[in-house]
Design a protein around this motif. Structure first.
Motif, short mmCIF file in Angstrom:
data_model
loop_
_atom_site.label_atom_id
_atom_site.label_comp_id
_atom_site.label_asym_id
_atom_site.label_seq_id
_atom_site.Cartn_x
_atom_site.Cartn_y
_atom_site.Cartn_z
N GLY A 1 38.95 -6.00 21.26
CA GLY A 1 38.36 -6.84 20.23
C GLY A 1 38.99 -6.61 18.87
O GLY A 1 39.21 -7.55 18.09
N MET A 2 39.29 -5.34 18.56
CA MET A 2 39.97 -5.02 17.31
C MET A 2 41.34 -5.68 17.26
O MET A 2 41.72 -6.27 16.24
CB MET A 2 40.11 -3.51 17.15
N LEU A 3 42.08 -5.60 18.36
CA LEU A 3 43.41 -6.21 18.41
C LEU A 3 43.33 -7.72 18.24
O LEU A 3 44.07 -8.30 17.44
CB LEU A 3 44.09 -5.86 19.74
N ALA B 1 41.00 -8.53 7.93
CA ALA B 1 41.78 -7.38 8.38
C ALA B 1 41.09 -6.07 7.98
O ALA B 1 41.06 -5.12 8.77
CB ALA B 1 43.19 -7.45 7.80
N HIS B 2 40.55 -6.04 6.79
CA HIS B 2 39.86 -4.84 6.31
C HIS B 2 38.61 -4.56 7.15
O HIS B 2 38.28 -3.40 7.42
CB HIS B 2 39.49 -5.00 4.84
N LYS C 1 37.83 -1.08 9.31
CA LYS C 1 36.63 -0.26 9.22
C LYS C 1 36.01 -0.01 10.60
O LYS C 1 35.25 0.95 10.78
CB LYS C 1 35.60 -0.91 8.29
N ARG C 2 36.32 -0.84 11.58
CA ARG C 2 35.74 -0.70 12.92
C ARG C 2 36.38 0.42 13.73
O ARG C 2 35.87 0.80 14.79
CB ARG C 2 35.86 -2.02 13.68
N THR D 1 44.52 -0.69 13.63
CA THR D 1 44.24 -0.33 12.24
C THR D 1 45.52 -0.39 11.41
O THR D 1 45.50 -0.84 10.25
CB THR D 1 43.62 1.07 12.17
N ASN D 2 46.63 0.06 11.98
CA ASN D 2 47.92 -0.07 11.28
C ASN D 2 48.24 -1.52 10.96
O ASN D 2 48.73 -1.84 9.86
CB ASN D 2 49.05 0.50 12.16
#
Length: 238
Positions: free
Chosen positions: A138-140, A155-156, A160-161, A208-209
């Motif tokens: 999900g983050m990706l 993106a921020h 944070k996730r 995150t990167n």
């Protein structure tokens, strides 16, 4: 003299087309990496070694796309000599492609471990791994959507996730340690699961990167906020 504006407009359109091509290549890379991660998690959940083997084989497609992105970036840098926002677009594409390539590698590593894990009897902690992969996936997905839209705020939020994924990883790490201490026969399968969970946690780090690169792309300054970490596994083995 009358041809100059037309020529200039043609150059701009051509450059925009090349940037759009880069974005399409990275979008495709991201989709493939997300699919690879989901398939690797399914291979664990279903104890399906054939599916896991397909994930391992599929990593080559992501590698090939990253090669295409690198080639296109070098061509743009050499021929267009971009500056300011244009240069940030090109450099962000190169960095994000590298992060996605690593995500594909981690998904393949999970699949390789799944094949080894399937040689052992089923274990209850393995049930936690698909949820870990779902959060990372999900983050990706969301950070790539933010990249396509040049949305630094979104993106921020993904950035944070990462602490949520770290917390889940720490909980799974703790559970696996408990299983290994209870019965030495659990050490081998639990070790496979530990490495698989760590690979998924690293996927979150690469997402995150990407979020940090999107932030820099939009604002022309790095995200200086310190990363919160929910990975406390080092304190469990001291």
């Amino acid at each position: 003299m009358s041809e100059t504006p037309i020529t200039h407009e043609h150059i701009i359109k051509s450059y925009d087309a090349e940037l759009a091509r880069l974005l399409d290549e990275i979008t495709r890379m991201g989709q493939l990496a997300g699919e690879q991660l989901a398939m690797a998690a399914a291979a664990v959940e279903e104890r399906n070694s054939d599916l896991a083997a397909r994930v391992v084989e599929g990593d080559n497609a992501i590698d090939a796309l990253e090669h295409d992105v690198s080639h296109d970036v070098l061509r743009l840098l050499a021929l267009r000599q971009p500056i300011a926002r244009d240069l940030r677009d090109v450099l962000a594409a190169l960095r994000i492609a590298a992060d996605i390539e690593r995500i594909g590698d981690y998904a393949a590593n999970v699949a390789k471990r799944a094949i080894a894990l399937n040689q052992n009897a089923p274990m209850r902690p393995a049930a936690s791994l698909p949820h870990l992969a779902q959060v990372a996936g999900g983050m990706l997905r969301d950070v790539l959507d933010a990249y396509r839209r040049s949305d630094a705020v979104a993106a921020h939020e993904v950035w944070k996730r990462d602490v949520q994924l770290d917390t889940l990883y720490t909980a799974m790490f703790r559970e696996l340690l408990t299983y290994m201490m209870e019965d030495p026969r659990n050490i081998t399968p639990c070790t496979h699961l530990l490495f698989m969970a760590k690979n998924i946690e690293r996927i979150g780090d690469h997402a995150t990167n990407i979020a940090e690169n999107v932030y820099f792309l939009v604002h022309a300054r790095p995200l200086v906020e310190e990363r919160r970490k929910g990975d406390h596994t080092s304190t469990l083995v001291d």
